[in-house]
Enzyme design. Structure first.
Site, PDB file in Angstrom:
ATOM      1  N   GLY A 265       0.766  -1.243   0.000  1.00 29.42           N
ATOM      2  CA  GLY A 265       0.000   0.000   0.000  1.00 29.42           C
ATOM      3  C   GLY A 265       0.787   1.276   0.000  1.00 29.42           C
ATOM      4  N   PRO A 300       4.778  -5.357  -0.569  1.00 32.70           N
ATOM      5  CA  PRO A 300       4.768  -4.198  -1.464  1.00 32.70           C
ATOM      6  C   PRO A 300       4.654  -4.621  -2.918  1.00 32.70           C
ATOM      7  CG  PRO A 300       7.010  -4.715  -0.844  1.00 32.70           C
ATOM      8  CD  PRO A 300       6.135  -5.708  -0.117  1.00 32.70           C
ATOM      9  N   CYS A 370     -11.381   3.173 -29.003  1.00 34.38           N
ATOM     10  CA  CYS A 370     -12.638   3.886 -29.249  1.00 34.38           C
ATOM     11  C   CYS A 370     -13.417   4.109 -27.966  1.00 34.38           C
ATOM     12  CB  CYS A 370     -13.460   3.108 -30.261  1.00 34.38           C
ATOM     13  SG  CYS A 370     -12.547   2.926 -31.787  1.00 34.38           S
ATOM     14  N   TYR A 399       1.135  -2.320 -12.041  1.00 35.65           N
ATOM     15  CA  TYR A 399      -0.237  -2.205 -12.526  1.00 35.65           C
ATOM     16  C   TYR A 399      -0.255  -1.588 -13.933  1.00 35.65           C
ATOM     17  CZ  TYR A 399      -0.739  -3.061  -7.598  1.00 35.65           C
ATOM     18  OH  TYR A 399      -0.599  -3.598  -6.340  1.00 35.65           O
TER      19      TYR A 399
HETATM   20  N1  LLP Z   1      -1.394  -7.154  -0.636  1.00 38.90           N
HETATM   21  C1  LLP Z   1      -2.696  -7.256  -0.967  1.00 38.90           C
HETATM   22  C2  LLP Z   1      -3.547  -8.210  -0.239  1.00 38.90           C
HETATM   23  C3  LLP Z   1      -3.234  -6.456  -1.986  1.00 38.90           C
HETATM   24  O1  LLP Z   1      -4.507  -6.536  -2.296  1.00 38.90           O
HETATM   25  C4  LLP Z   1      -2.385  -5.556  -2.687  1.00 38.90           C
HETATM   26  C5  LLP Z   1      -2.897  -4.711  -3.765  1.00 38.90           C
HETATM   27  C6  LLP Z   1      -1.019  -5.495  -2.324  1.00 38.90           C
HETATM   28  C7  LLP Z   1      -0.564  -6.301  -1.288  1.00 38.90           C
HETATM   29  C8  LLP Z   1      -0.048  -4.587  -3.002  1.00 38.90           C
HETATM   30  O2  LLP Z   1      -0.369  -3.249  -2.840  1.00 38.90           O
HETATM   31  P1  LLP Z   1       0.642  -2.090  -3.307  1.00 38.90           P
HETATM   32  O3  LLP Z   1       1.865  -2.188  -2.439  1.00 38.90           O
HETATM   33  O4  LLP Z   1       0.978  -2.341  -4.716  1.00 38.90           O
HETATM   34  O5  LLP Z   1      -0.123  -0.853  -3.106  1.00 38.90           O
HETATM   35  N2  LLP Z   1      -4.646  -1.463  -9.787  1.00 38.90           N
HETATM   36  C9  LLP Z   1      -4.512  -0.442  -8.767  1.00 38.90           C
HETATM   37  C10 LLP Z   1      -3.900  -0.995  -7.497  1.00 38.90           C
HETATM   38  C11 LLP Z   1      -4.671  -2.171  -6.913  1.00 38.90           C
HETATM   39  C12 LLP Z   1      -4.020  -2.758  -5.682  1.00 38.90           C
HETATM   40  C13 LLP Z   1      -4.701  -4.010  -5.263  1.00 38.90           C
HETATM   41  N3  LLP Z   1      -4.117  -4.676  -4.135  1.00 38.90           N
HETATM   42  C14 LLP Z   1      -3.708   0.708  -9.323  1.00 38.90           C
HETATM   43  O6  LLP Z   1      -3.250   0.639 -10.462  1.00 38.90           O
HETATM   44  O7  LLP Z   1      -3.542   1.733  -8.665  1.00 38.90           O
END
Ligand code: LLP
Length: 448
Positions: A265, A300, A370, A399
């Site tokens: 996050g 992460p 489109c 992503y």
């Molecule tokens: N752990 C769990 C259980 C998760 O659901 C996620 C992300 C992460 C770790 C990793 O989170 P990060 O460190 O990458 O923030 N598609 C969206 C982001 C969706 C994140 C979903 N879960 C975007 O492009 O902003």
């Protein structure tokens, strides 16, 4: 109300020079143009065409090491589990495996990718709100390190499978701490209205239930409150404090808790956001959980991979409307979905040295798909860009390709990994045969 992800606020957009200066693996060479590490992006475009994803191996390594160092300096026994959903490329996963990362997976496909990249099954955590019996069975057969359960209902299903296979599987309970991380509503996960985890008030009962089910060995708790969190450490602190209190309560009931999976996050700066540092995140974990003698896991995705990638594209044409100038790229929302999905702001840089210093004026940067939402940027200060000019969309290592689709029957773009002066194609461009393969036209659809 949740804040927009990266609102085009009142502050002016960063300049080209500022964008490059903040990204250590990019450099503008007055002759060769924009370099990815030491490789001119024009060379990559010539080799694989556009659009193409480009990743920096050095940046992936350095960011992994920085995070690990921050956790160690906070005195935490911590393990990194890269969130594979951010970037499931096998070369990226292999590089991270060599750095000692485990993985956080959410599907059979991610589990298979991770294993193919050489990450030991014991270093893999399986998360996700809807794991199927088939996926759970495969995870057990592989000898997965931990399954993060999102409900008592899921625990019962897993227990049945484990018992029938005569296996004992380490499980954690994903807790929903009802914390607002003040990020985009579509990527907030830790509020009680979200579908994720077990409400913290119900967690003691749920954890006791897990402990009573055959085949399950409860090892701890998991939490993940959202993604692209840039509102400081307060939300992380609140979540980890609540989890810490829960650990104490569960232990007082005689239930064992050895690990806490702190999720992912941590946000990055796409435009001018000022997210908490890795050290501040480590401090928040220590404040909430440091005294409890628990193993810490961190998941992460974006923080490691986001800044380590870009999308290289070419201008198809410029189109002057009555009110606006449109720069039409050969990359679209099917490649990089984030602007269309979350109104995300991604930096855009020209690749040619002459474009870097040319006069700029506002333009909308769009793709060929489109849909009006196929818009990467509005009113972006850009020079005049003739057809064939190269540009990059920054911070697309997380992503990016993982959310690509073939919408408008557009093949998936290739991926390139750069290190120093060398580069390798780590995924080829999808061919048209592959795009059409696996489809069948039954004879009865065409009766004439
Ligand atoms: N752990 C769990 C259980 C998760 O659901 C996620 C992300 C992460 C770790 C990793 O989170 P990060 O460190 O990458 O923030 N598609 C969206 C982001 C969706 C994140 C979903 N879960 C975007 O492009 O902003």
């Amino acid at each position: 109300m949740a804040l927009a992800l990266s609102p085009a606020g009142p502050t002016p957009d960063p300049t080209f020079q500022e964008l490059v200066a903040a990204r250590p693996w990019l450099m503008m060479d007055p002759l060769a143009g924009l370099l990815a590490e030491e490789v001119p992006l024009v060379r990559i475009a010539a080799a694989v065409g556009t659009p193409a994803w480009v990743y920096s191996a050095t940046t992936l390594r350095e960011r992994t090491r920085e995070l690990r160092r921050a956790l160690a300096e906070a005195g935490l026994r911590a393990k990194l589990h890269f969130a594979v959903k951010a970037n499931p490329n096998l070369a990226v996963l292999s590089l991270l495996a060599a750095e000692g990362c485990g993985a956080d997976v959410v599907s059979e496909g991610e589990l298979r990718a991770t294993r193919a990249a050489g990450i030991p099954a014991g270093d893999i955590v399986f998360s996700g709100v809807g794991k199927t019996p088939r996926e759970l069975t495969l995870a057990l057969a592989e000898g997965i390190g931990q399954i993060n359960l999102e409900s008592v209902e899921e625990a019962e299903v897993l227990s049945g499978i484990a018992a029938s296979l005569g296996r004992q599987v380490p499980v954690a309970l994903r807790v929903n701490p009802d914390v607002d991380p003040r990020t985009h509503a579509k990527i907030t996960t830790g509020r009680s209205e979200n579908k994720f985890g077990v409400d913290i008030a119900l967690a003691p009962e749920a954890y006791a239930k897990l402990a009573s089910l055959p085949g399950l060995t409860p090892v701890g708790l998991a939490v993940h409150i959202g993604s692209q969190i840039t509102s400081g450490v307060a939300a992380f602190q609140a979540a980890y404090r609540r989890l810490g209190e829960l650990v104490v309560l569960l232990r007082a009931k005689g239930l064992p808790v050895q690990r806490v999976d702190c999720g992912g996050g941590l946000g990055i700066s796409y435009r001018d956001e000022a997210p908490a540092s890795a050290a501040a995140l480590a401090g928040a974990i220590r404040a909430g959980l440091g005294r409890l003698d628990v193993e810490i896991m961190v998941e992460p995705g974006r923080w490691i991979a986001g800044p380590a990638g870009l999308l290289l594209a070419a201008v198809v044409l410029q189109k002057q409307g009555l009110q606006r100038r449109f720069v039409v790229l050969d990359a679209g929302m099917n490649d990089l979905a984030r602007p269309a999905m979350y109104d995300a702001w991604h930096g855009i840089l020209p690749v040619a040295p002459s474009h870097f210093t040319a006069p700029v004026s506002p333009a909308d940067v769009v793709g060929p798909v489109c849909e009006s939402s196929d818009t990467f940027a509005r009113n972006r200060a850009l020079p005049q860009l003739a057809p064939g000019s190269l540009v990059v969309l920054l911070d697309a290592g997380a992503y990016g390709v993982s959310m690509s689709s073939t919408y408008n029957a557009r093949p998936l773009a290739p991926e390139v990994l750069v290190e120093g002066a060398r580069f390798a194609v780590v995924r080829e461009r999808q061919g048209y045969d592959a795009l059409l393969s696996g489809q069948h036209v039954p004879p009865w659809v065409n009766r004439s």
